[in-house]
Design an enzyme around this catalytic site. Structure first.
Site, PDB file in Angstrom:
ATOM      1  N   GLY D 145       0.827  -1.195   0.000  1.00 47.47           N
ATOM      2  CA  GLY D 145       0.000   0.000   0.000  1.00 47.47           C
ATOM      3  C   GLY D 145       0.863   1.247   0.000  1.00 47.47           C
ATOM      4  O   GLY D 145       2.034   1.217   0.387  1.00 47.47           O
ATOM      5  N   CYS D 146       0.281   2.344  -0.433  1.00 46.86           N
ATOM      6  CA  CYS D 146       1.065   3.570  -0.547  1.00 46.86           C
ATOM      7  C   CYS D 146       1.462   4.101   0.818  1.00 46.86           C
ATOM      8  O   CYS D 146       2.626   4.488   1.027  1.00 46.86           O
ATOM      9  CB  CYS D 146       0.304   4.611  -1.351  1.00 46.86           C
ATOM     10  SG  CYS D 146      -1.397   4.903  -0.815  1.00 46.86           S
TER      11      CYS D 146
END
Lengths: 342, 342, 342, 342
Positions: D145-146
């Site tokens: 995930g970012c």
């Protein structure tokens, strides 16, 4: 890499964008980087996005520092390029990103810039008729202004085929980087975010005579230009909305045909499919130009709109594209038509 | 407080702005608030900036809910106002913030909106010649579109004294709230931040006939209008850049004089001192209009530029101002010329 | 109007916001407006959003100019307030919007501001325990910093009832107007749009000791504060995200109860319904504070978040609110809980 | 070009960014592009910035369309990747840009995503200890995930050398593209411009267990994480402000040394010189990570801050970097550390 390039004025926005492009240019080695007030500073502190050059240190802009390069880019304040260029010798390719050598008419220069005219160099907007031939092999290049790049590419096809009256109205919105990096109160983020405002209204902006020069050349007659620049709340990009009365006999089809013909083989100018309109976000960071045109029958007008990145195609990208032509590289070397979006 | 007002369409941007203004209006008590898909919801969830109304609950837009008010504001999608208005009775002041009753020419309505023309109501742009007289005592008001408000106030003084040719070019930049609150991909923050883009190019935007109507009335002859709206990366504001060829004999002085005369006594329109130009940030949240005008002698053109808040003077503020006139309140009641900046 | 107020530092953002509020304050007449480098200029050129004051001219900040007012607001650079205040006499209400008189501990002042401590005045954050009593009738007011306002209102209720450990982490995002109107390269629109960046990291920001002072007073023990301010791409607003380890026995219910009790009767602080979170846009231009709190059981932490307008409640609104208390006006006079959105 | 790659989900932001990178990747030929609701549309209408692919048409996401590629990138909604991956065969490199295969703990998956756990694939954050070895030769990659990318790179060096207590506080600001391209009211430009707001507060954001997984692995003990994401008014970028109490004996020097050691040889993570702080604008469009760290002695805390481009290093860049490792290409192929600024 086959040429070595120096950049005078590497701390500003135009210089930074040029370095961003040269870093991925297969034929260019980056040589000296100069500044004036910033000489001695690390580039990492001034241009923190250019990670591969972070440890380079700016040198002063002197003939000694600029000597020994094949290409010298000048990203200097208007009026300073001539003196530097003189010292560089006739065999060095000098690419001036300032205004000094753009205008052919000395009286225009004097009126709009208030100093003596330095001369006229081949004009770095390759898409204009005849421009590529003048650039090939040239050792001097005058990179166009960002607004004239956007406006000329939007309107010259209409003038080139004689379908528009010589009375153009151009309203353009520019991102704030066009105003440069020198801190001024009206350019503060607090002032520009959430605000649209015009400036240089009424024919006084310095890019006006350059537009007149380009459009008149295309039209074969003198074109008057009403130009209104506006400051938009975005860092980059120019959207130029351009219109002129259509000459009798103009139709939607003849307008479309003129633009299709003008841009059929251009690598960077993209005439959008009918119904799709330019957006500056689509050309963010790229050398592409989005163009669209419509014929408003009720108003009897051609409306042509272009979007460019003012720092890329509008300044540093146009400079690299013109350098490529002058040096015989493939025109697209080091340049991209892929924007960074959203 | 002397009147009780209902707002149909209280969940949208126009409705929210209207409530912001009515909350400080000394003569108005806020009555029913209605929505359709949002009926039953707390206003605090939909308009979290309107703290004093946070616990109010939206009701459905029905005749029963709207009954018993002195004033009913309609902030409904185009085409829905006529049916609602019919049910409200002739003694209720109905202020339509939609387009339904703006146009005089039924053919224009049908061409641009594609439905049957509902009629024409007194036009809520008090600064236009004759507009105040038509509004006084009226029980029906058609609030102008936001772009026509900005463009008409920029250009009508030039037409009113006959100094401009009847061929106007209008390029306007609008904040995104003008496109409403319904979620659409091109209105996402990711898309609009950092981007300028045009839409409705070539005379197809629905506000075009309204501009023609206003400017032609001022000119006493039919004015053609080339109108290009652009979407700007800001929530609010319209900057309208308007130009027309000057008629022979026009001078900078005659242009200035026309505007000084037109706006000498207007409480909301502020002709800026010479050299200062409008900025949308300066009218953020206010009912003020900033106007400036220049005469470009080289291009032979008048350039008039206005800045408004599209939701305030451009919609809800214009509605309140017109209501004040219709009901005999002081015109400035509940309205401010003080912007929120920076 | 019952008092006459002068504003020293009327050309900056804090001064401009104060004037915006005073223009609608029923008990205040606006007297002298002063600047230093801008003395002699029209306010219309410096604060173009304040149309009713456009023709006022700034005077120099001298005792003579400031004499004869009931209230003097000081919006001066840090360190200049004491000298001006001394000349104003003990019967004039002096409201200092700078930092000079906020800190009780002289050593803190010297460490963070590097000059001699001028003293301590009653602190203008009425919502803190005991603050209103100290402000009533006072002739000197120290307006809090914008970050301490946001952070203290987010966290003090947790400390006041002893449910949080004395080790707070505060990360706050501020709009650029918090950095003032003096042009600096990193505050250019080109730099801030599209960018989030921290500054003053590691306990060195000058607002840190002020937060410690407020939270420690509420807790009855010394609270350490890790404060990280960040610059956000917006003109106004502070979002403060604050967290501390929960003391044993804390539950979601006990956290909620503490905040409901703290803010039950506060006119400007709005504890949002559960599930709704603050947004700076909702308090744009208003004196309201949005607060929400959560208990993260897995992390064992209370998370309290507040949103304010840094120029309104964070500076000029807090100043007016405190003035109202000091002078015995209704606390809400001239202040609004209605934001300008979108 | 040595491999042929398909992109499932080419119409969204992650898919668009991936294509932007693959277009300049020397070892990749772009094969099938698929969408679901957008199948049949020209990519030029959906991703107008990707000019070289403008005439490509989206196909439906079916096994037939995805067959015959060496690499398949999945940019699909969470929960859809497993079914597609099963049909692709064990010899195809499948790079999942969704969440499905990131978590090792099935209970975490079920708690945060509400469906059955699909499994765990090698984790595409090469800078973490042991990550490169797991990626080499792998035919399955779970792209992080970012937010976990930003937070893990900021904090893991402190945990890897045992200088921080296992109680991390992470407050991160993200650009709006992180929320995707599906139109929702709170993501409208009108709502996000000028506003900072939190969401998913109190440990409920789905990226929380991923951060705990990464930091606990580095620490060798379970790290609790208080994570608060905020939405910032910019299209791209994450700024993660991370802090943890320092263990006894920590000094500014030991903190600095830990980070210098961790990132000495990393091609994409740039530990800034002391005194310079990350800014999301500096990594706009690049795969670079800017990291800086400070030791706040008074608060007894380590503060580590990172800036990434959420779509580049945070999603598509991380995917390409991991693919490079899996396929044995040079890790930097097709990736840049040069941002587009301003």
């Amino acid at each position: 890499m086959t040429v070595r390039a120096a950049v005078a004025g590497a701390s500003g926005y135009a210089g930074g964008e040029l370095l961003r492009l040269l870093l991925v240019h297969a034929e260019v080695e980056i040589g000296a980087l100069t500044g004036n007030s910033n000489a001695g500073q690390r580039l990492g502190a001034l241009q923190p996005h250019l990670l591969p050059l972070a440890d380079r240190v700016l040198e002063p802009t002197t003939p000694e520092v600029l000597a020994g390069h094949d290409v010298v880019f000048l990203a200097l304040p208007h009026g300073q390029s001539a003196a530097v260029a003189e010292q560089l010798g006739p065999d060095v390719l000098v690419v001036d990103m300032g205004a000094d050598f753009r205008l052919k008419n000395a009286a225009d220069w004097e009126k709009f810039y208030g100093s003596a005219h330095a001369g006229t160099w081949p004009y770095g907007l390759p898409e204009l008729p005849g421009a590529r031939a003048a650039l090939e092999g040239s050792k001097r290049i005058a990179v166009p202004g960002c607004y004239p790049t956007a406006a000329s590419l939007a309107l010259f096809p209409a003038y080139a085929v004689g379908l528009a009256e010589p009375d153009a109205v151009i309203v353009a919105a520019s991102g704030t980087s066009g105003a440069g990096k020198a801190p001024k109160p009206h350019l503060l983020g607090s002032e520009v975010m959430g605000s649209m405002s015009p400036y240089g209204v009424g024919g006084v902006h310095r890019h006006t005579p350059e537009m007149i020069q380009n459009l008149s050349a295309a039209a074969g007659e003198t074109v008057t230009v009403s130009f209104t620049p506006t400051l938009a709340p975005m860092p980059r990009g120019i959207l130029a909305t351009c219109t002129a009365k259509a000459k009798p006999g103009t139709t939607a089809e003849s307008v479309r045909a003129a633009y299709e013909k003008a841009y059929a083989d251009e690598p960077f100018v993209h005439l959008l499919p009918e119904g799709q309109w330019p957006a500056t976000a689509s050309v963010y960071g790229s050398n592409a130009v989005q163009v669209q045109v419509a014929y408003d029958e009720a108003a009897g007008r051609v409306i042509a709109i272009s979007a460019i990145d003012n720092l890329a195609k509008g300044t540093a990208g146009g400079a690299v594209q013109s350098m490529n032509i002058a040096l015989g590289f493939a025109e697209e070397t080091g340049l991209s038509t892929i924007g960074v979006a959203p």
